[in-house]
Design an enzyme around this catalytic site. Structure first.
Site, PDB file in Angstrom:
ATOM      1  N   ASP A   1      -0.021 118.857  45.930  1.00  0.00           N
ATOM      2  CA  ASP A   1      -0.750 117.796  45.319  1.00  0.00           C
ATOM      3  C   ASP A   1      -1.094 118.836  44.358  1.00  0.00           C
ATOM      4  O   ASP A   1      -1.325 120.348  44.653  1.00  0.00           O
ATOM      5  CB  ASP A   1      -1.712 118.665  46.932  1.00  0.00           C
ATOM      6  N   VAL A   2      -1.795 118.348  43.363  1.00  0.00           N
ATOM      7  CA  VAL A   2      -1.451 119.065  42.394  1.00  0.00           C
ATOM      8  C   VAL A   2      -2.930 119.984  41.548  1.00  0.00           C
ATOM      9  O   VAL A   2      -3.015 120.906  40.786  1.00  0.00           O
ATOM     10  CB  VAL A   2      -1.273 118.038  40.849  1.00  0.00           C
TER      11      VAL A   2
ATOM     12  N   LYS B   1      -8.403 112.553  30.299  1.00  0.00           N
ATOM     13  CA  LYS B   1      -7.131 112.831  29.322  1.00  0.00           C
ATOM     14  C   LYS B   1      -7.818 113.333  28.221  1.00  0.00           C
ATOM     15  O   LYS B   1      -6.802 113.749  27.272  1.00  0.00           O
ATOM     16  CB  LYS B   1      -7.362 111.306  29.367  1.00  0.00           C
TER      17      LYS B   1
ATOM     18  N   ASN C   1       2.778 113.771  35.155  1.00  0.00           N
ATOM     19  CA  ASN C   1       2.460 113.046  35.259  1.00  0.00           C
ATOM     20  C   ASN C   1       1.174 112.204  36.694  1.00  0.00           C
ATOM     21  O   ASN C   1       0.850 111.031  35.738  1.00  0.00           O
ATOM     22  CB  ASN C   1       3.826 111.690  35.849  1.00  0.00           C
TER      23      ASN C   1
ATOM     24  N   ARG D   1       6.489 107.000  42.475  1.00  0.00           N
ATOM     25  CA  ARG D   1       6.488 105.371  42.257  1.00  0.00           C
ATOM     26  C   ARG D   1       6.107 105.032  40.850  1.00  0.00           C
ATOM     27  O   ARG D   1       5.885 106.295  39.687  1.00  0.00           O
ATOM     28  CB  ARG D   1       5.394 104.434  43.308  1.00  0.00           C
TER      29      ARG D   1
ATOM     30  N   TYR E   1     -12.039 109.091  33.363  1.00  0.00           N
ATOM     31  CA  TYR E   1     -10.737 109.371  33.377  1.00  0.00           C
ATOM     32  C   TYR E   1     -10.805 109.879  31.922  1.00  0.00           C
ATOM     33  O   TYR E   1      -9.906 110.687  30.855  1.00  0.00           O
ATOM     34  CB  TYR E   1      -9.948 107.546  33.481  1.00  0.00           C
TER      35      TYR E   1
ATOM     36  N   THR F   1       0.202  96.253  35.633  1.00  0.00           N
ATOM     37  CA  THR F   1       1.150  96.691  37.319  1.00  0.00           C
ATOM     38  C   THR F   1       0.609  94.883  38.568  1.00  0.00           C
ATOM     39  O   THR F   1      -0.892  94.923  38.295  1.00  0.00           O
ATOM     40  CB  THR F   1       1.577  97.837  37.195  1.00  0.00           C
TER      41      THR F   1
ATOM     42  N   ASP G   1       4.898 114.376  45.289  1.00  0.00           N
ATOM     43  CA  ASP G   1       4.270 113.644  44.906  1.00  0.00           C
ATOM     44  C   ASP G   1       3.240 114.053  46.407  1.00  0.00           C
ATOM     45  O   ASP G   1       4.176 114.749  46.912  1.00  0.00           O
ATOM     46  CB  ASP G   1       4.346 112.298  45.062  1.00  0.00           C
TER      47      ASP G   1
END
Length: 253
Positions: A64-65, A160, A91, A16, A156, A191, A37
C-alpha cells in the site's frame, strides 16, 4: 548482455496494465523485479508471466503505497531477494472523475494519499539503498494533466502537478548522489477499464487533441459516438493502462 543485467527494480501498481508492462519490460531487459500492488492475485499473475520467461526474475510483495510501514517492508524484501535497489518506478495511482462542485473532500484526500504521498514515500524510501549502490534511477508517473488541466479531474490533476514538482526537487537534491529522478507524462489511454467509467459510447477525441499525436492511445474505435468527454458522473478508477509494446521508461544506462 542486456542493458539492465545485474540491476534490481521495484515497481508499484504492477499487478496489471501499465505497471505490469513496465515490470515485463525491465525483466526482459535483464533486471530482477519486485512487483508490488494491493491486488495480490494480479501481482502474482505478473510474476508468473515474467518467471515463465526468466525463472526467478521477479517476486511479489503487497504494498500500500500510502503506508510507511509497507514501504519499509518492501525495501527490506527487495534487498533480501535481490540485493541493492537500482530502479524505482512509482506507477501506482488512482483517477477520479467528478465536477468540482461535486468533488468530495474524502475523494480528494484518497487520491492525495495514493498518488502524491505514495510517490513521496517511495522516493524517500529509495534514497538510502540507491545511495549505497552509488546511484540509481527513479521514474515517477505523472500525466499530461501534470502539465495542463482537464475538466472533472481536480484531485487527479493536483496530484500529478505535485508529482512533477517533487520530481524536480528530488532531481536537484539527489543528483550529487548519482540518483537520477524523472517524471513521465502520458496522456489518457483507451482501455477496457477506463470504459467502465466513461462508458463505451463516450467520445474521447477531445482529450487526444492535447497530445502530440492528436489522438488517445489504445484500442481503435469507430468514430460514431453519442456522448462527448468529459463525463459528469463522479467515478473512481485505477489509472488507465497501456499496451506492453507501447511503454519503455527511462531506466539505468
Amino acid at each position: 548482455m542486456t542493458r539492465l543485467e545485474g540491476k534490481v527494480a521495484l515497481i508499484t501498481g504492477a499487478a496489471r496494465g501499465q505497471g505490469a508492462a513496465f515490470a515485463r519490460r525491465l525483466a526482459a531487459d535483464g533486471a530482477r523485479v519486485l512487483v508490488t500492488d494491493v491486488n495480490d492475485e494480479g501481482g502474482a499473475e505478473t510474476v508468473e508471466r515474467i518467471c515463465a520467461q526468466r525463472p526467478g526474475a521477479a517476486v511479489y510483495q503487497r504494498l500500500d503505497v500510502s503506508s510507511e510501514e509497507d514501504w519499509a517492508a518492501a525495501i527490506e524484501r527487495v534487498a533480501a531477494e535481490f540485493g541493492t535497489l537500482n530502479v524505482l518506478v512509482n506507477n501506482a495511482g488512482l483517477l477520479h472523475f467528478a465536477p468540482l462542485a461535486e468533488h468530495t473532500l474524502a475523494d480528494y484526500e484518497r487520491l492525495l494519499r495514493v498518488n502524491q504521498i505514495g510517490t513521496f514515500l517511495g522516493m524517500r524510501a529509495a534514497v538510502a539503498p540507491m545511495t549505497e549502490a552509488g546511484g540509481g534511477s527513479i521514474i515517477n508517473l505523472s500525466s499530461v494533466e501534470g502539465l495542463g488541466g482537464m475538466p472533472a479531474v481536480t484531485a487527479y490533476t493536483a496530484t500529478k502537478f505535485a508529482i512533477r514538482g517533487m520530481t524536480k526537487v528530488a532531481a536537484l537534491e539527489l543528483g550529487e548522489k548519482g540518483i537520477r529522478v524523472n517524471s513521465v507524462h502520458p496522456g489518457m489511454i483507451d482501455t477496457a477499464m477506463i470504459r467502465q467509467f466513461t462508458g463505451e459510447d463516450t467520445d474521447l477525441s477531445p482529450i487526444g487533441k492535447k497530445v502530440a499525436l492528436g489522438r488517445v492511445a489504445g484500442r481503435r474505435r469507430s468514430p460514431v459516438s453519442s456522448r462527448s468527454w468529459p463525463a459528469t458522473t463522479a467515478r473512481t478508477a485505477r489509472v488507465p493502462s497501456s499496451s506492453p509494446t507501447e511503454v519503455r521508461p527511462p531506466l539505468m544506462r
